[in-house]
Design an enzyme around this catalytic site. Structure first.
Site, PDB file in Angstrom:
ATOM      1  N   ASP A  48     -71.829  23.910  49.856  1.00  0.00           N
ATOM      2  CA  ASP A  48     -72.502  25.070  50.430  1.00  0.00           C
ATOM      3  C   ASP A  48     -73.832  24.628  51.038  1.00  0.00           C
ATOM      4  O   ASP A  48     -74.423  23.639  50.614  1.00  0.00           O
ATOM      5  CB  ASP A  48     -72.752  26.123  49.350  1.00  0.00           C
ATOM      6  CG  ASP A  48     -71.460  26.714  48.813  1.00  0.00           C
ATOM      7  OD1 ASP A  48     -70.510  26.871  49.603  1.00  0.00           O
ATOM      8  OD2 ASP A  48     -71.405  27.015  47.605  1.00  0.00           O
ATOM      9  N   GLY A  49     -74.299  25.365  52.013  1.00  0.00           N
ATOM     10  CA  GLY A  49     -75.571  25.055  52.637  1.00  0.00           C
ATOM     11  C   GLY A  49     -75.449  24.254  53.914  1.00  0.00           C
ATOM     12  O   GLY A  49     -76.451  23.889  54.521  1.00  0.00           O
ATOM     13  N   CYS A  50     -74.231  23.972  54.316  1.00  0.00           N
ATOM     14  CA  CYS A  50     -73.996  23.224  55.553  1.00  0.00           C
ATOM     15  C   CYS A  50     -73.534  24.193  56.632  1.00  0.00           C
ATOM     16  O   CYS A  50     -72.783  25.128  56.350  1.00  0.00           O
ATOM     17  CB  CYS A  50     -72.927  22.143  55.339  1.00  0.00           C
ATOM     18  SG  CYS A  50     -73.382  20.908  54.113  1.00  0.00           S
ATOM     19  N   ALA A  51     -73.983  23.959  57.854  1.00  0.00           N
ATOM     20  CA  ALA A  51     -73.577  24.819  58.968  1.00  0.00           C
ATOM     21  C   ALA A  51     -72.095  24.646  59.279  1.00  0.00           C
ATOM     22  O   ALA A  51     -71.423  25.574  59.710  1.00  0.00           O
ATOM     23  CB  ALA A  51     -74.406  24.502  60.205  1.00  0.00           C
ATOM     24  N   SER A  52     -71.579  23.456  59.050  1.00  0.00           N
ATOM     25  CA  SER A  52     -70.165  23.182  59.287  1.00  0.00           C
ATOM     26  C   SER A  52     -69.429  23.120  57.952  1.00  0.00           C
ATOM     27  O   SER A  52     -70.036  23.204  56.887  1.00  0.00           O
ATOM     28  CB  SER A  52     -70.008  21.871  60.066  1.00  0.00           C
ATOM     29  OG  SER A  52     -70.653  20.830  59.381  1.00  0.00           O
TER      30      SER A  52
END
Length: 137
Positions: A48-52
Site C-alpha cells: 500500500d502507498g504506491c501509485a501503481s
C-alpha cells in the site's frame, strides 16, 4: 552498508551522464528481473502507498533475505530491482542497518522521482524492513 552487487550498480550509474540515461537503466534493471509468480500477487504481498500496483514477496532463506517483486509500472519494477540489489543476501540485522534513502541517493534517484514515486519507494523500503524486523523477533 551495501551489497557488492549494489556497489557495482553505483559504479554503473557513475558512468551515466544524465538523468534520462539513469532512468532508462533503472527500467532495464526491472525488465531483467524474473517475473513474480501470479500466485504471489495477492493482498498479503501488495504494498500500500504506491501509485501503481506493487507486490513484494520477501522471505529469509538460510538467514539471508531474498525478495522478488512486480509492478504494473516499468519504473517501479526497476526500483524493485534496485532494492533487490541493495538488500538481497543480507541478514535481518544487516537489512535493518541499511540506510536505504542514503544508498538510493548515491544513485541520484532521490532528486528525480515524483512525490508519488518517492512515497511508493518509501513504502517498499518499509515493507522490506518490516520483514527483517519480524525475522529478528
Amino acid at each position: 552498508m551495501a551489497t557488492p552487487a549494489f556497489e557495482e550498480l553505483v559504479e554503473d550509474f557513475e558512468f551515466l551522464e544524465d538523468w534520462e540515461d539513469r532512468y532508462r537503466h533503472v527500467i532495464d534493471q526491472g525488465k531483467a528481473m524474473d517475473a513474480l509468480e501470479e500466485a504471489l500477487r495477492v493482498p498479503a504481498t501488495k504494498v500500500d502507498g504506491c501509485a501503481s500496483q506493487v507486490w513484494l514477496h520477501a522471505q529469509f532463506e538460510k538467514g539471508k533475505l531474498h525478495f522478488d517483486g512486480a509492478s504494473d509500472a516499468m519504473i517501479v519494477s526497476g526500483l524493485i530491482a534496485v532494492l533487490r540489489t541493495l538488500y538481497n543476501g543480507l541478514t535481518p540485522a544487516e537489512v535493518l542497518a541499511v540506510d536505504a534513502r542514503a544508498e538510493m541517493g548515491r544513485l541520484g534517484l532521490n532528486d528525480h522521482l515524483s512525490a508519488q514515486r518517492s512515497n511508493g519507494l518509501t513504502a517498499m523500503i518499509e515493507r522490506v524492513r518490516e520483514t527483517a524486523a519480524a525475522a529478528v523477533g
